[in-house]
Motif scaffolding. Structure first.
Motif, PDB file in Angstrom:
ATOM      1  N   ASN A   1       0.836  -1.205   0.000  1.00  0.00           N
ATOM      2  CA  ASN A   1       0.000   0.000   0.000  1.00  0.00           C
ATOM      3  C   ASN A   1       0.867   1.251   0.000  1.00  0.00           C
ATOM      4  OD1 ASN A   1      -2.266  -1.616   0.210  1.00  0.00           O
ATOM      5  ND2 ASN A   1      -2.374  -1.451   2.430  1.00  0.00           N
ATOM      6  N   CYS A   2       0.262   2.345  -0.472  1.00  0.00           N
ATOM      7  CA  CYS A   2       0.932   3.642  -0.474  1.00  0.00           C
ATOM      8  C   CYS A   2       1.166   4.097   0.968  1.00  0.00           C
ATOM      9  CB  CYS A   2       0.056   4.651  -1.212  1.00  0.00           C
ATOM     10  SG  CYS A   2       0.611   6.353  -1.083  1.00  0.00           S
ATOM     11  N   SER A   3       2.379   4.539   1.267  1.00  0.00           N
ATOM     12  CA  SER A   3       2.682   4.916   2.646  1.00  0.00           C
ATOM     13  C   SER A   3       2.088   6.269   3.029  1.00  0.00           C
ATOM     14  CB  SER A   3       4.196   4.930   2.879  1.00  0.00           C
ATOM     15  OG  SER A   3       4.789   5.946   2.106  1.00  0.00           O
ATOM     16  N   ILE A   4       1.540   6.995   2.048  1.00  0.00           N
ATOM     17  CA  ILE A   4       0.902   8.272   2.357  1.00  0.00           C
ATOM     18  C   ILE A   4      -0.600   8.074   2.596  1.00  0.00           C
ATOM     19  CG2 ILE A   4       0.433  10.610   1.566  1.00  0.00           C
ATOM     20  CD1 ILE A   4       3.410  10.153   1.948  1.00  0.00           C
ATOM     21  N   CYS A   5      -1.301   7.532   1.585  1.00  0.00           N
ATOM     22  CA  CYS A   5      -2.765   7.461   1.705  1.00  0.00           C
ATOM     23  C   CYS A   5      -3.248   6.081   2.120  1.00  0.00           C
ATOM     24  CB  CYS A   5      -3.426   7.901   0.397  1.00  0.00           C
ATOM     25  SG  CYS A   5      -3.133   6.761  -0.967  1.00  0.00           S
ATOM     26  N   GLY A   6      -2.368   5.076   2.103  1.00  0.00           N
ATOM     27  CA  GLY A   6      -2.774   3.744   2.545  1.00  0.00           C
ATOM     28  C   GLY A   6      -3.491   2.929   1.485  1.00  0.00           C
TER      29      GLY A   6
ATOM     30  N   ILE B   1       5.255   4.919  -3.004  1.00  0.00           N
ATOM     31  CA  ILE B   1       4.022   5.693  -2.836  1.00  0.00           C
ATOM     32  C   ILE B   1       3.386   5.900  -4.194  1.00  0.00           C
ATOM     33  CG2 ILE B   1       4.745   6.827  -0.710  1.00  0.00           C
ATOM     34  CD1 ILE B   1       5.375   9.260  -2.269  1.00  0.00           C
ATOM     35  N   GLY B   2       2.058   6.077  -4.187  1.00  0.00           N
ATOM     36  CA  GLY B   2       1.317   6.216  -5.438  1.00  0.00           C
ATOM     37  C   GLY B   2       1.651   7.531  -6.134  1.00  0.00           C
ATOM     38  N   PRO B   3       1.346   7.621  -7.443  1.00  0.00           N
ATOM     39  CA  PRO B   3       1.731   8.804  -8.213  1.00  0.00           C
ATOM     40  C   PRO B   3       1.060  10.097  -7.728  1.00  0.00           C
ATOM     41  CG  PRO B   3       0.474   7.234  -9.560  1.00  0.00           C
ATOM     42  CD  PRO B   3       0.780   6.552  -8.275  1.00  0.00           C
ATOM     43  N   ILE B   4      -0.190  10.029  -7.271  1.00  0.00           N
ATOM     44  CA  ILE B   4      -0.863  11.264  -6.819  1.00  0.00           C
ATOM     45  C   ILE B   4      -0.203  11.761  -5.538  1.00  0.00           C
ATOM     46  CG2 ILE B   4      -3.026  12.213  -5.917  1.00  0.00           C
ATOM     47  CD1 ILE B   4      -4.464  10.295  -7.881  1.00  0.00           C
ATOM     48  N   CYS B   5      -0.009  10.853  -4.579  1.00  0.00           N
ATOM     49  CA  CYS B   5       0.653  11.248  -3.337  1.00  0.00           C
ATOM     50  C   CYS B   5       2.085  11.694  -3.609  1.00  0.00           C
ATOM     51  CB  CYS B   5       0.632  10.108  -2.327  1.00  0.00           C
ATOM     52  SG  CYS B   5      -1.027   9.803  -1.703  1.00  0.00           S
ATOM     53  N   ALA B   6       2.754  11.027  -4.538  1.00  0.00           N
ATOM     54  CA  ALA B   6       4.143  11.396  -4.851  1.00  0.00           C
ATOM     55  C   ALA B   6       4.224  12.841  -5.321  1.00  0.00           C
ATOM     56  CB  ALA B   6       4.701  10.454  -5.916  1.00  0.00           C
TER      57      ALA B   6
HETATM   58 ZN   LIG Z   1      -1.242   7.446  -2.030  1.00  0.00          ZN
END
Ligand SMILES: [Zn+2]
Length: 200
Positions: free
Chosen positions: A171-176, A189-194
């Protein structure tokens, strides 16, 4: 009549706060992060005091002699600052098994709450383990020595801890949210959170 009743509850509450400094201190510290504390604070305002059972429940949570430990959260704060610059209202990051959440309002503003996402409290939420304030981590009694040392390690090197989180959970470490693209898995981390966190 209503005004008189409210006033007498307020007067009783003032006297009660003086008589129970340990309990009121815990309520003040926890009413934003903990639903149980928030519900007690509402009762206290309404009735002007807490019941003996409520006082006992709080005292069981009090942490006699648990010492604050020095912690470096500089790296996390830099990531939070980038996120806030990109209009993330309340930045949070998942590191190792923990979630670090920026405190925006209230008595602990500027601090960071730490919960363990692999353990649940009585309400089914991630278990609250303590807070970071003024360069110190103030653990709860329920925070184990192992958790404490992993919290310090995660704060010291959040990038390594974010990678560990991403590899362990997918999972993305920012949004989960679940990472799907190969690219995201490599970056952890996912592209949006990145892009919001300046980590592209
Ligand atoms: Zn994310």
């Amino acid at each position: 009549m209503q005004a008189t009743a409210d006033q007498s509850a307020a007067n009783r509450m003032e006297a009660w706060l003086v008589a129970y400094p340990d309990v009121s201190g815990w309520l003040f510290d926890n009413c934003e992060s903990n639903d149980f504390a928030a519900s007690l604070a509402i009762s206290l305002q309404k009735y002007g005091s807490l019941t003996d059972n409520q006082v006992s429940a709080v005292r069981r949570k009090l942490v006699p002699g648990v010492a604050a430990v020095a912690i470096s959260v500089h790296e996390i704060e830099m990531k939070f600052a980038v996120a806030r610059g990109n209009l993330v209202k309340q930045p949070r990051i998942r590191l190792d098994t923990f979630k670090f959440t920026a405190v925006i309002k209230g008595a602990n503003a500027g601090g960071i709450y730490v919960t363990d996402t692999t353990e649940k409290d009585d309400d089914g939420k991630a278990k609250y383990l303590g807070k970071v304030l003024g360069g110190k981590f103030l653990p709860t009694r329920e925070c184990s020595d192992d958790q404490k040392s992993r919290i310090l390690a995660a704060a010291a090197d959040p990038t390594a801890a974010a990678i560990a989180y991403g590899q362990r959970t997918g999972n993305c470490s920012i949004c989960g949210l679940e990472l799907t693209a190969e690219e995201s898995i490599q970056r952890i981390i996912g592209p949006i959170c990145a892009s919001r966190w300046g980590m592209l």
